[in-house]
Design an enzyme around this catalytic site. Structure first.
Site, short mmCIF file in Angstrom:
data_model
loop_
_atom_site.label_atom_id
_atom_site.label_comp_id
_atom_site.label_asym_id
_atom_site.label_seq_id
_atom_site.Cartn_x
_atom_site.Cartn_y
_atom_site.Cartn_z
N ARG A 92 -12.42 19.74 -25.44
CA ARG A 92 -13.57 20.57 -25.81
C ARG A 92 -14.48 19.90 -26.83
NH1 ARG A 92 -17.23 22.63 -27.66
NH2 ARG A 92 -17.90 24.80 -27.74
N LYS A 93 -13.94 18.93 -27.55
CA LYS A 93 -14.73 18.21 -28.58
C LYS A 93 -15.53 19.20 -29.45
CE LYS A 93 -15.30 13.80 -26.12
NZ LYS A 93 -14.87 14.11 -24.76
N ASP A 96 -18.48 22.16 -34.73
CA ASP A 96 -19.28 23.09 -35.54
C ASP A 96 -18.49 23.50 -36.79
OD1 ASP A 96 -21.37 24.90 -36.24
OD2 ASP A 96 -21.77 25.25 -34.12
N ARG A 232 -12.16 8.50 -13.63
CA ARG A 232 -12.68 8.10 -12.32
C ARG A 232 -11.85 7.01 -11.66
NH1 ARG A 232 -18.59 7.71 -14.82
NH2 ARG A 232 -17.24 7.48 -16.64
#
Ligand code: S5P
Length: 265
Positions: A92-93, A96, A232
């Site tokens: 989620r990084k 805030d 990927r």
């Protein structure tokens, strides 16, 4: 950390519950591979999670990119985590102030803290971000990783920023058990932060959008990291998901064994 220890030895000695579970799992399953499943459809995410499940210690998600997200997706991911024995890491990084991330972690549509064993946060807002996430996550037995270094070209996560991030982690070791970084971060024998490393690829060096790839051997042997995160390189070709998972799992584990051998373990 100057004295080398195996994943199993570290699991026995670790004070953080989430780190212990992960290290035990890696030792039991013989894998230091995490797959980043960055796809946008629920069915595809579940199908890849089921296919890579036997090869991974951690399944990494970006749940907010799934077009048809619903609670059943989370329920099925949890079932797959049990079936295949892996931990879920919602990437989620958070970035805030403490009071805001508390809600972003526990509330809203995703309710990340209720299902994701691990999540991560940027340190740019200062230490309050850790306190906010800890209030929600620690009672649930969750663990946090701090983004100490990023893999992308030109990232500002370097020098004092990285040093300060590690210092913050040191003050919250009940909840913070490691880093997203490109090298190991321990400074003394007593420290045992885990390092999970993205930007891993065997076939290409970049993606034209700033991502930079190194091989599992460079990451595990040369830089002393613990877990390789591959996206990927594994799900990029839908016909080869299992084959590529086995290839990266084998490369990651061979690199770990080489490191053990170098240290006589
Ligand atoms: O510094 C970082 C941190 C992260 S968590 N660089 C990254 O690439 N990541 C994540 O790792 C990124 O969000 C993506 O989910 C994954 C790398 O994917 P790949 O397809 O480039 O292997």
């Amino acid at each position: 950390m100057n004295t080398f220890k195996t994943y199993g030895e570290r699991a026995k000695a670790h004070s953080n519950a989430c780190a212990r579970s992960l290290l035990e799992l890696m030792e039991r399953k013989h894998t230091n591979l995490s797959v980043a499943v960055d796809v946008t459809k629920k069915a595809e995410l579940l199908s890849i999670a089921d296919a890579v499940g036997p090869y991974v210690c951690v399944l990494k998600t970006h749940i907010d990119i799934v077009d048809d997200f619903d609670q059943d997706l989370v329920h099925q991911l949890e079932q797959l985590a049990k079936k295949h024995d892996f931990l879920i890491f919602e990437d989620r990084k958070f970035a805030d102030i403490g009071n805001t991330v508390k809600h972003q972690y526990g509330n809203g549509i995703y309710k990340i803290a209720s299902w994701s064993h691990i999540t991560n946060a940027h340190t740019v807002p200062g230490e309050g971000i850790i306190q906010g996430l800890k209030d929600v996550g620690l009672p649930l037995g969750r663990g946090l990783l701090l983004l100490a270094e990023m893999s992308s070209k030109g990232a500002l996560t370097k020098g004092d920023y990285t040093t300060e991030s590690v210092a913050m982690a040191r003050r919250h070791q009940d909840f913070v058990f490691g880093f997203i970084a490109q090298q190991q971060m321990n400074q003394t024998d007593d420290e045992d932060f885990l390092v999970l490393t993205p930007g891993v690829g065997l076939d290409i060096k970049g993606d034209g959008m700033g991502q930079q790839y190194r091989t599992p051997r460079e990451v595990i042997v040369d830089s002393g990291c613990d877990v390789i995160i591959v996206g990927r390189g594994i799900y990029g070709n839908p016909d080869q998901v299992q084959e590529q998972s086995a290839r990266y799992r084998d490369a990651g584990w061979a690199a770990y064994l080489e490191r053990c051998q170098q240290h006589g373990s």
